[in-house]
Motif scaffolding. Structure first.
Motif, mmCIF file in Angstrom:
data_model
loop_
_atom_site.group_PDB
_atom_site.id
_atom_site.type_symbol
_atom_site.label_atom_id
_atom_site.label_comp_id
_atom_site.label_asym_id
_atom_site.label_seq_id
_atom_site.Cartn_x
_atom_site.Cartn_y
_atom_site.Cartn_z
ATOM 1 N N LEU A 232 -39.574 -142.717 -39.229
ATOM 2 C CA LEU A 232 -39.334 -143.566 -40.397
ATOM 3 C C LEU A 232 -39.242 -142.752 -41.694
ATOM 4 O O LEU A 232 -38.619 -143.191 -42.670
ATOM 5 N N ASN A 233 -39.848 -141.552 -41.682
ATOM 6 C CA ASN A 233 -39.754 -140.682 -42.860
ATOM 7 C C ASN A 233 -38.297 -140.330 -43.199
ATOM 8 O O ASN A 233 -37.976 -140.043 -44.350
ATOM 9 N N LEU A 234 -37.423 -140.417 -42.189
ATOM 10 C CA LEU A 234 -36.007 -140.142 -42.446
ATOM 11 C C LEU A 234 -35.440 -141.167 -43.449
ATOM 12 O O LEU A 234 -34.649 -140.828 -44.331
ATOM 13 N N LEU A 235 -35.877 -142.420 -43.305
ATOM 14 C CA LEU A 235 -35.396 -143.460 -44.229
ATOM 15 C C LEU A 235 -35.977 -143.226 -45.627
ATOM 16 O O LEU A 235 -35.296 -143.431 -46.640
ATOM 17 N N THR A 236 -37.234 -142.788 -45.675
ATOM 18 C CA THR A 236 -37.860 -142.473 -46.969
ATOM 19 C C THR A 236 -37.094 -141.327 -47.636
ATOM 20 O O THR A 236 -36.863 -141.330 -48.846
ATOM 21 N N ARG A 237 -36.677 -140.357 -46.824
ATOM 22 C CA ARG A 237 -35.904 -139.235 -47.376
ATOM 23 C C ARG A 237 -34.558 -139.723 -47.927
ATOM 24 O O ARG A 237 -34.134 -139.303 -49.011
ATOM 25 N N VAL A 238 -33.907 -140.627 -47.176
ATOM 26 C CA VAL A 238 -32.629 -141.181 -47.652
ATOM 27 C C VAL A 238 -32.855 -141.911 -48.984
ATOM 28 O O VAL A 238 -32.097 -141.736 -49.946
ATOM 29 N N ASN A 239 -33.933 -142.693 -49.056
ATOM 30 C CA ASN A 239 -34.225 -143.418 -50.310
ATOM 31 C C ASN A 239 -34.384 -142.449 -51.476
ATOM 32 O O ASN A 239 -33.838 -142.651 -52.561
ATOM 33 N N ARG A 240 -35.146 -141.365 -51.233
ATOM 34 C CA ARG A 240 -35.464 -140.429 -52.325
ATOM 35 C C ARG A 240 -34.243 -139.599 -52.728
ATOM 36 O O ARG A 240 -33.952 -139.437 -53.899
ATOM 37 N N GLU A 241 -33.527 -139.083 -51.726
ATOM 38 C CA GLU A 241 -32.476 -138.100 -52.032
ATOM 39 C C GLU A 241 -31.094 -138.718 -52.208
ATOM 40 O O GLU A 241 -30.223 -138.106 -52.806
#
Ligand code: SAM
Length: 334
Positions: A232-241
Motif C-alpha cells: 500500500l506504500n506504493l499508493l502513498t508514494r504516488v500521492n506524494r510524488e
C-alpha cells in the motif's frame, strides 16, 4: 538510468552536494515514475512495475518483512551463506571485485565479503538511493580494505560499474529478486549481466524454490500486515510524488498463487467503486478491480538452470537447505 555515488557523496555529510549534482537525474527519475504509473493505470490489467515499491519507506518496510516468522527466504539464504560461504569462495577462486544487483541493506553481502579473501572492490547497484548510501557507508566502516562504489539505478539497464575496471568479477543477486522478473525479463537481465560482468566472471544467485502453498502464501501475506503496508506504500508514494489522491483504506493487498505461471502475484484491490486522480488524470476503479504490483516466480533447480543457460551462463554448483525451501546457484559465464 544509472547514476553513480562516490563514497564522499554517499556519506550524509555532503548530502546537499548529491542533491545539487543530481538534480537533472532526479527530474528524469520523477518523469520515469510518472510515465510508468500513468501508462500502467491506463492498461486493461492495471499495473505498476515492482521497482517503484522501493522508495525510502518501502525499503524500510521490506527490511521489516525479512524479519517476519512467515518470511522464510531471508533467514534460509543467510543459513546457506553461513554454511557454504567458504565452499562458494573456493569454487569461485580468487576474486577482487564483487558486483551486487538489488543490494538493499547489503546484510547478506557481509557474509559473502567475509568468506572471500582478497576482495578489494564492492559495487552495489540499487534503485533505493538512501538505503544504498547507508549500506555503502556501513560497509566501508566495517571492512577497511574494501572500496565501495555504489551505482544508483535500474539493474536491468546498468551498462557500467562506476568506473570499476573489473577483472573476472563475482556477481551476486540475492533475495530471489530475480523471481520478480518474468522469464523473458530474467533471461534479458542475465544476458545484460553477462555483458556487464565480462569474460571469466561468475554469478551467485539466490532463488526461491517451488513449495507448498501453506508455506508460500503466508510469506506474502503475513498476520501482522507488514507486507500489506509495503504494497500500500506504493499508493502513498504516488500521492506524494505524483499529486495522487488514493485513499489507502479503500484498497487491499492481495497475494495469489498463479499455478500455471508458477508465481505469486501481488495486487492492490479496490474495495469499492471509486475515482482516483494522478497527475491531473482521472482513473475510475470498479469494486474488485486490481492493480498488479509484483510477481515472485518460484523455480525448480533444473528450471532455473535452463533459464541461466538461455541467459548466457553455465551452472557450476547449487546449494540448498535441508527443507528445500531456497537455493544458491553458482554460475560461470558461458
Ligand atoms: C527483494 S529486495 C532484496 C534485497 C536484498 N538483496 C536481500 O536479499 O535482502 C529487492 C532489492 O532490489 C532493489 N530493486 C528492485 N528492482 C530494482 C531494479 N529494477 N533495479 C535496481 N534495484 C532494484 C530494491 O530496491 C531492493 O533493495
Amino acid at each position: 538510468m544509472a547514476r553513480t555515488l562516490s563514497m564522499p557523496q554517499a556519506r550524509g555529510e555532503i548530502a546537499r552536494d548529491i542533491q545539487t549534482a543530481a538534480e537533472p537525474t532526479l527530474v528524469a527519475q520523477a518523469a520515469e515514475f510518472a510515465e510508468a504509473v500513468l501508462d500502467g493505470l491506463a492498461r486493461k490489467q492495471r499495473s505498476i512495475p515492482s521497482r517503484f515499491l522501493y522508495d525510502e519507506a518501502g525499503s524500510a518496510l521490506f527490511e521489516e518483512i525479512t524479519k517476519l516468522d512467515e518470511y522464510y527466504p531471508t533467514r534460509t539464504e543467510i543459513v546457506l551463506l553461513r554454511a557454504f560461504g567458504r565452499e562458494i569462495a573456493a569454487r569461485v577462486g580468487p576474486v577482487e571485485t564483487l558486483v551486487e544487483f538489488g543490494s538493499g541493506s547489503s546484510r547478506k553481502t557481509r557474509l559473502l565479503i567475509e568468506a572471500l579473501d582478497g576482495l578489494k572492490t564492492y559495487v552495489p547497484i540499487d534503485v533505493s538511493e538512501t538505503f544504498l548510501a547507508e549500506a555503502a557507508e556501513g560497509l566501508e566502516a566495517d571492512f577497511a580494505h574494501l572500496s565501495v562504489r555504489p551505482v544508483v539505478g535500474d539493474f536491468t539497464k546498468t551498462r557500467d560499474l562506476n568506473g570499476t575496471d573489473a577483472h573476472r568479477p563475482l556477481g551476486f543477486f540475492s533475495g530471489s529478486t530475480i523471481g520478480n522478473l518474468t522469464h523473458d525479463e530474467a533471461e534479458g537481465f542475465l544476458r545484460n549481466a553477462a555483458q556487464l560482468l565480462g569474460e571469466g566472471s561468475t554469478f551467485l544467485i539466490g532463488v526461491d524454490l517451488q513449495k507448498d502453498l501453506d508455506i508460500l502464501l503466508p510469506a506474502y501475506d503475513d498476520a501482522r500486515g507488514v507486507t500489506a503496508s509495503f504494497s500500500l506504500n506504493l499508493l502513498t508514494r504516488v500521492n506524494r510524488e505524483l499529486d495522487g489522491d488514493f485513499n489507502t483504506e479503500r484498497f487491499a493487498h492481495r497475494a495469489l498463487y498463479n499455478a500455471e505461471a508458477g508465481r505469486i502475484e501481488i495486487y492492490l484491490e479496490s474495495l469499492l467503486d471509486q475515482t482516483v486522480h494522478v497527475c491531473g488524470q482521472r482513473f475510475g476503479f470498479a469494486k474488485g478491480e486490481r492493480i498488479h504490483t509484483e510477481n515472485s516466480h518460484k523455480y525448480t533447480i533444473e528450471g532455473f538452470q535452463n533459464l541461466a543457460r538461455r541467459g548466457g551462463w553455465e551452472p557450476m554448483q547449487v546449494w540448498t537447505d535441508d527443507a528445500d525451501l531456497f537455493c544458491l546457484h553458482l554460475l560461470r559465464r558461458a
